[in-house]
Design a protein around this motif. Sequence first.
Motif, mmCIF file in Angstrom:
data_model
loop_
_atom_site.group_PDB
_atom_site.id
_atom_site.type_symbol
_atom_site.label_atom_id
_atom_site.label_comp_id
_atom_site.label_asym_id
_atom_site.label_seq_id
_atom_site.Cartn_x
_atom_site.Cartn_y
_atom_site.Cartn_z
ATOM 1 N N VAL A 40 0.843 -1.207 0.000
ATOM 2 C CA VAL A 40 0.000 0.000 0.000
ATOM 3 C C VAL A 40 0.873 1.250 0.000
ATOM 4 N N GLY A 41 1.963 1.210 0.791
ATOM 5 C CA GLY A 41 2.873 2.356 0.806
ATOM 6 C C GLY A 41 3.549 2.550 -0.533
ATOM 7 N N GLY A 42 3.977 1.425 -1.143
ATOM 8 C CA GLY A 42 4.705 1.502 -2.405
ATOM 9 C C GLY A 42 3.849 1.884 -3.590
ATOM 10 N N VAL A 43 2.568 1.533 -3.572
ATOM 11 C CA VAL A 43 1.704 1.800 -4.723
ATOM 12 C C VAL A 43 0.720 2.935 -4.427
ATOM 13 N N VAL B 171 6.080 2.974 -18.683
ATOM 14 C CA VAL B 171 4.712 2.758 -18.204
ATOM 15 C C VAL B 171 4.423 1.263 -18.099
ATOM 16 N N ALA B 172 4.810 0.509 -19.128
ATOM 17 C CA ALA B 172 4.581 -0.941 -19.126
ATOM 18 C C ALA B 172 5.359 -1.610 -17.999
ATOM 19 N N LEU B 173 6.597 -1.167 -17.799
ATOM 20 C CA LEU B 173 7.440 -1.749 -16.753
ATOM 21 C C LEU B 173 6.862 -1.472 -15.366
ATOM 22 N N TYR B 174 6.331 -0.283 -15.188
ATOM 23 C CA TYR B 174 5.726 0.076 -13.900
ATOM 24 C C TYR B 174 4.515 -0.812 -13.611
ATOM 25 N N PHE C 197 7.016 5.730 -9.024
ATOM 26 C CA PHE C 197 5.982 6.429 -9.778
ATOM 27 C C PHE C 197 6.515 7.742 -10.355
ATOM 28 N N ASP C 198 7.428 8.389 -9.633
ATOM 29 C CA ASP C 198 7.993 9.657 -10.114
ATOM 30 C C ASP C 198 8.739 9.491 -11.432
ATOM 31 N N VAL C 199 9.277 8.299 -11.689
ATOM 32 C CA VAL C 199 9.941 8.079 -12.971
ATOM 33 C C VAL C 199 8.937 8.228 -14.110
ATOM 34 N N LEU C 200 7.674 7.914 -13.837
ATOM 35 C CA LEU C 200 6.634 8.066 -14.853
ATOM 36 C C LEU C 200 6.343 9.528 -15.160
#
Length: 333
Positions: free
Chosen positions: A37-40, A138-141, A257-260
Motif C-alpha cells: 500500500v505504501g509503495g503503490v 509505463v509498461a514496466l511500472y 511512480f515519479d519516474v513516470l
Amino acid sequence: MAGCFAAATLVILILGTRLTDVADRLADRTGLGEALVGGVLLGVATSLSGTVVSVTSALDGSASLAFSNGIGGIAAQTAFLALADVVHRKANLEHSAAEATTLFQGALLMVMLTLPLLAWLSPELAVWQIHPVSVVLVALYCVGVLTSRRVHEEPMWKPVRTRETREDVPDETHKRASLTGLLLRFSVMVVLLGLAGFVIARSGAALSERLGMSQTVVGALMTAVVTSLPELVTTIAAVRRGAIQLAVGGIIGGNTFDVLFLSLSDFAYRDGSLYHAIGKGDVFWLGVGLLMTGIMVLGLILREKQGPFRIGTESVCMLLVYAGAIALQVQAG
C-alpha cells in the motif's frame, strides 16, 4: 506568486500528515500490507502534485523544469528516508523495515532510472513526438506493481527476524472500518494535492523567470522539494506510529511512480522527444537519483543495525551525496 507558492506548500504539508493515517488503515482493511500500500497507493497519491507540475511544465514547453522536477524529487525523497532514520531511534530504519516487497521495488526503481539515461545517450528517436522509452517505462511500472503483489503474497525469501525487526501486524480495529469511507477520504485528499501541484507549477515557472534562475535549479531544488513534502510528512508520521514498512515503501513506491513523470511529460511535450530537449544539468540529477537509490538498496540488503550517529551508514552516505549534489548545482547555477 511567492504567496501562492507558500500557500500550496502549506496545503501539501497538512494533507500529507492525514494521508498516512488513511493509508495505514487501508493497508489493514484490504490485507495488502504496509509495504504494498505504501509503495503503490501512498506512493502514487503523494506524487500527484509533482505529476501535475511536470506535465503542466511540459505542456508549456519547459522541458528542463518538467524533467528536473521529477528526477529532483526522487533524490529529495530518498534523502527524506535518511531523515526518517534519524527519527527512528530504535535501530537503523532499513534494518527494521526488512521486507521482500520493498527490496524488489528498490531494484525495479534502479532499472527504471537507467532507461531515461539510455534514451538521452541514444540517437534522437520519436514516434508521434514520443520516445519509445516513455511507453516502456509505463509498461514496466504496471508489470512491477503486479509482481510486487505476488512478491508480497508468495515471497521466495524472508529476512532474518531480529528484536529490532518490525513486523507488519494488522490492527483488528482497522479491519472493521468502512472501505468505501476510507477510499473516499483518500480520494478527496489526492485531488486537493493535485490542485496544490498545479498552483506550484504555475508559480514555480514564474519565479524562475523573475529570479533569473535556470529551470533545472528551480525544478530540482524548489518545485521538486516542495512537491516531495508529502513524502517527508507521511514518512515521518508513519515512523512515529510504528508503520515502518509503510514509511519505506511509500518513499520507494513514490520514487518509482515519479519516474513516470518523464513518460507523462514526454507525452505532453509537443516539440519532439523530452529526453533530447534537456541538458547535462538535468541528467546530473538522474545520476544522483540512481546513485542514492543504489546506496539505499545496499542498505536494505546489508541490514546494519546501527551505524555512525546512531543511524545507518547508508543514511549518512545518502545525505552526503544529496548535500554534495546541491552544492554542485548551486555553484553551476
